[in-house]
Every structure is written in structure tokens, then in C-alpha cells.
Design an enzyme around this catalytic site. Structure first.
Site, short mmCIF file in Angstrom:
data_model
loop_
_atom_site.label_atom_id
_atom_site.label_comp_id
_atom_site.label_asym_id
_atom_site.label_seq_id
_atom_site.Cartn_x
_atom_site.Cartn_y
_atom_site.Cartn_z
N GLY A 53 0.82 -1.13 -0.12
CA GLY A 53 -0.09 -0.03 0.07
C GLY A 53 0.78 1.13 0.00
O GLY A 53 2.00 1.15 0.38
N CYS A 54 0.38 2.25 -0.28
CA CYS A 54 1.02 3.42 -0.35
C CYS A 54 1.46 4.14 0.84
O CYS A 54 2.57 4.47 0.97
CB CYS A 54 0.30 4.52 -1.20
SG CYS A 54 -1.33 5.17 -0.52
N TYR A 55 0.51 4.17 1.75
CA TYR A 55 0.99 4.76 3.12
C TYR A 55 2.15 3.95 3.98
O TYR A 55 2.87 4.60 4.52
CB TYR A 55 -0.32 4.95 4.02
CG TYR A 55 -1.19 6.22 3.72
CD1 TYR A 55 -0.61 7.54 3.58
CD2 TYR A 55 -2.58 5.99 3.04
CE1 TYR A 55 -1.37 8.62 3.30
CE2 TYR A 55 -3.25 7.20 2.83
CZ TYR A 55 -2.66 8.37 2.83
OH TYR A 55 -3.58 9.40 2.67
#
Length: 317
Positions: free
Chosen positions: A115-117
């Protein structure tokens, strides 16, 4: 040898970005379905089993279904959904996460794109835990902002329709049950989930994560310079992650969340006040680059055994 790649869900934001990055490659043949067959189970199954690597850019349940359709023993998979990110049978696709992890990805048949975060938290906290500078039992928080492209097609349409009238800074995830929390906890090395407070800004793409640390959480005698050295030594030459010089600038322009857009780079920053015993460790990257499609292409390059820089717009650090 030309590798056959099928992007299941190529019409979505991440799928389109991956396709655009791969379109000019001579070593790749992109398999594609027309609009009439894009959701046809039989057509998708044929494409999945014909591919050397299938990249899933789908909602979680649809991604799980796609995996069940794969009968070929040679088809490798990169799943960009949340479905398999903490599955022990899948390799987590953050190549710089630990020493030698890029080689693990290269040998894997099932890779879960991160995921990005979570990548910002993992990059800033895991090295400190690995070096014994930070306790896995610690309770920490992370604040972050992302461009509205991270919210998918509906949010993109809403923000683009509103234009300048859109809310410039909108906190969300205030139920504290964000879908990224499991992978953030597992791969950072923490024993308890962080208090994670994300926000969306009125700009298309780009991401900034910030982890505040009280020196009370760190070994006695710790300084910002020592933390900076740990991160610098950890990531030098590891791939697309670098560490900015330690400085005491009050409001650095380099922290513009859009500064690394259209690259696969992540840049870490350490801001510390040793007298006050306070520190912030920040990570800057493109939520659609290193945070999504860029990471997927980096993983694809590793799995195909080709130049890791291909289709990523910038050379690895």
C-alpha cells in the site's frame, strides 16, 4: 525473450499507470481484453493463464477470485489489492524493506504490492527496530497527506469537478480502522498498530508521511544525527530510497508532497531538536509511483530478471 503481461483491471487508476509505463517496452507483450470481455470470467481466465506475470489491479474480492482462476504453474502474480498483503504465502513487495528482500521478490511467484501509506512508516521505523534503537512495544502515530488520486475514480471525479472549491486538506480514517493498518504493523515490526491519521489534499498525486518521536521512546543519549546515520546507512545503494541531508530548516520547501511525482523515488528526512527531545521522521514519494504503479513495475522487473530501472523514469539511488 518477450514476457507476456496481463493487467487484470487495467482500466483503473493503478492499472492504467502500469500499462502506460510498460507500453513502450520491447521485452514485454501486453495481453489485453476488449471492453466486451473485460469482465468475462472465461476470457479473464484464459488471459491469466497465458501470462508470464499477471498484475491484479482489482478490489480485494475480485483479486482473490482471479488467483483462483490461475491454473498455470508458470504464471507469476503481482497483486496490487489489499487481499494478500499479510498472507505468509505471499512476498511483500517493498523491495527496500530489508537487506536482500529484492532477491526474495525476484524468486517469488506471488508478490503482494504494498500500500502507499505503509511504505513511509516501514521505511522510517523498521530500520530503528532492526538496529535495536526503537522498541516494537512502542505506541507511535503517523500523520500523512496524499493527493486525491489515491481515493480512486470516484474521488478523482469529485475533486476535479470541484476544482479550486474542493477542501484543500481533509482528514479521514477517523474510525482508526484504515485498511493499511495490518501491513503497517506487520512489516514495520511493531507489536501494536500505530495511531494513523491520513488526509487528502486538493492536488492529484504526491504523498508525505510524518512520524513524530519523543526521545523518551529511544535509548538514552540518542540524537537526531544518530537516527539519521542509521537510516542513511540502511538505504544507501538499496534501490529507490534515499535520505536527505540532516538539517534544521524550519519549513523546508523540499517537503512539498508533489516534489517526487512521476518518479519511483522515496526520500526520507530527519528533523530533530535534541534539546527538546523531539523528532519527526518523514517520507516523501508519489502515491501513484513508489506508492502503487511504480512499485508494481519495480517488482515486475525483479521477477523478470531485467534492469530494475526499466519504465520507472529515474535510476535507482
Amino acid at each position: 525473450m518477450v514476457a507476456k503481461i496481463f493487467i487484470d483491471g487495467e482500466a483503473g487508476t493503478t492499472g492504467l499507470q502500469i500499462r502506460d509505463r510498460l507500453a513502450a517496452r520491447y521485452d514485454i507483450q501486453l495481453l489485453s481484453l476488449d471492453n466486451e470481455h473485460r469482465k468475462d470470467r472465461s476470457a479473464r481466465q484464459d488471459a491469466l493463464n497465458s501470462a508470464d506475470v499477471a498484475i491484479l489491479c482489482l478490489p480485494d474480492d475480485a483479486a482473490r477470485e482471479s488467483v483462483t482462476l490461475i491454473e498455470s504453474e508458470t504464471t507469476k502474480v503481482i497483486d496490487a489489492s489489499t487481499a494478500h498483503r499479510t498472507d505468509p504465502d505471499w512476498t511483500y513487495g517493498f523491495a527496500e524493506m530489508a537487506e536482500g528482500h529484492d532477491a526474495v521478490i525476484a524468486e517469488s511467484k506471488r508478490v503482494s504490492n504494498p500500500g502507499c501509506y505503509p511504505q513511509g512508516l516501514i521505511a522510517t521505523i523498521r530500520p530503528l527496530i532492526d538496529e535495536g534503537f526503537f522498541s516494537p512495544d512502542s505506541l507511535i502515530s503517523m500523520n500523512a497527506i496524499s493527493g486525491y488520486s489515491g481515493g480512486g475514480r470516484k474521488m478523482i471525479e469529485q475533486y476535479e469537478a470541484a476544482g479550486a472549491k474542493a477542501v484543500p486538506y481533509l482528514p479521514y480514517g477517523l474510525s482508526f480502522e484504515h485498511k493499511h493498518l495490518p501491513e503497517m504493523t506487520v512489516y514495520s515490526g511493531l507489536k501494536r498498530a500505530p495511531l494513523f491519521q491520513p488526509a487528502v489534499g486538493n492536488y492529484a498525486q504526491g504523498m508525505l508521511t510524518l512520524v513524530p518521536l519523543h526521545y523518551d521512546l529511544l535509548p538514552e543519549g540518542m540524537t537526531g544525527a544518530r537516527i539519521h546515520t542509521v537510516l542513511r546507512d540502511r538505504f544507501t545503494g538499496t534501490g529507490f530510497v534515499d535520505v536527505a541531508p540532516l538539517n534544521a530548516i524550519n519549513q523546508p520547501a523540499e517537503l512539498d508532497p508533489q516534489a517526487l511525482n512521476s518518479t519511483n523515488l522515496m526520500r526520507l528526512f530527519v528533523f530533530a531538536n535534541d534539546q527538546n527531545g523531539q523528532m519527526v521522521v518523514a517520507a516523501l514519494y508519489d502515491n501513484l509511483g513508489k506508492g502503487a504503479s511504480g512499485a508494481a513495475v519495480q517488482n515486475l522487473n525483479l521477477m523478470l530478471g531485467c534492469n530494475v530501472n526499466e519504465s520507472l523514469g529515474a535510476k535507482a539511488a
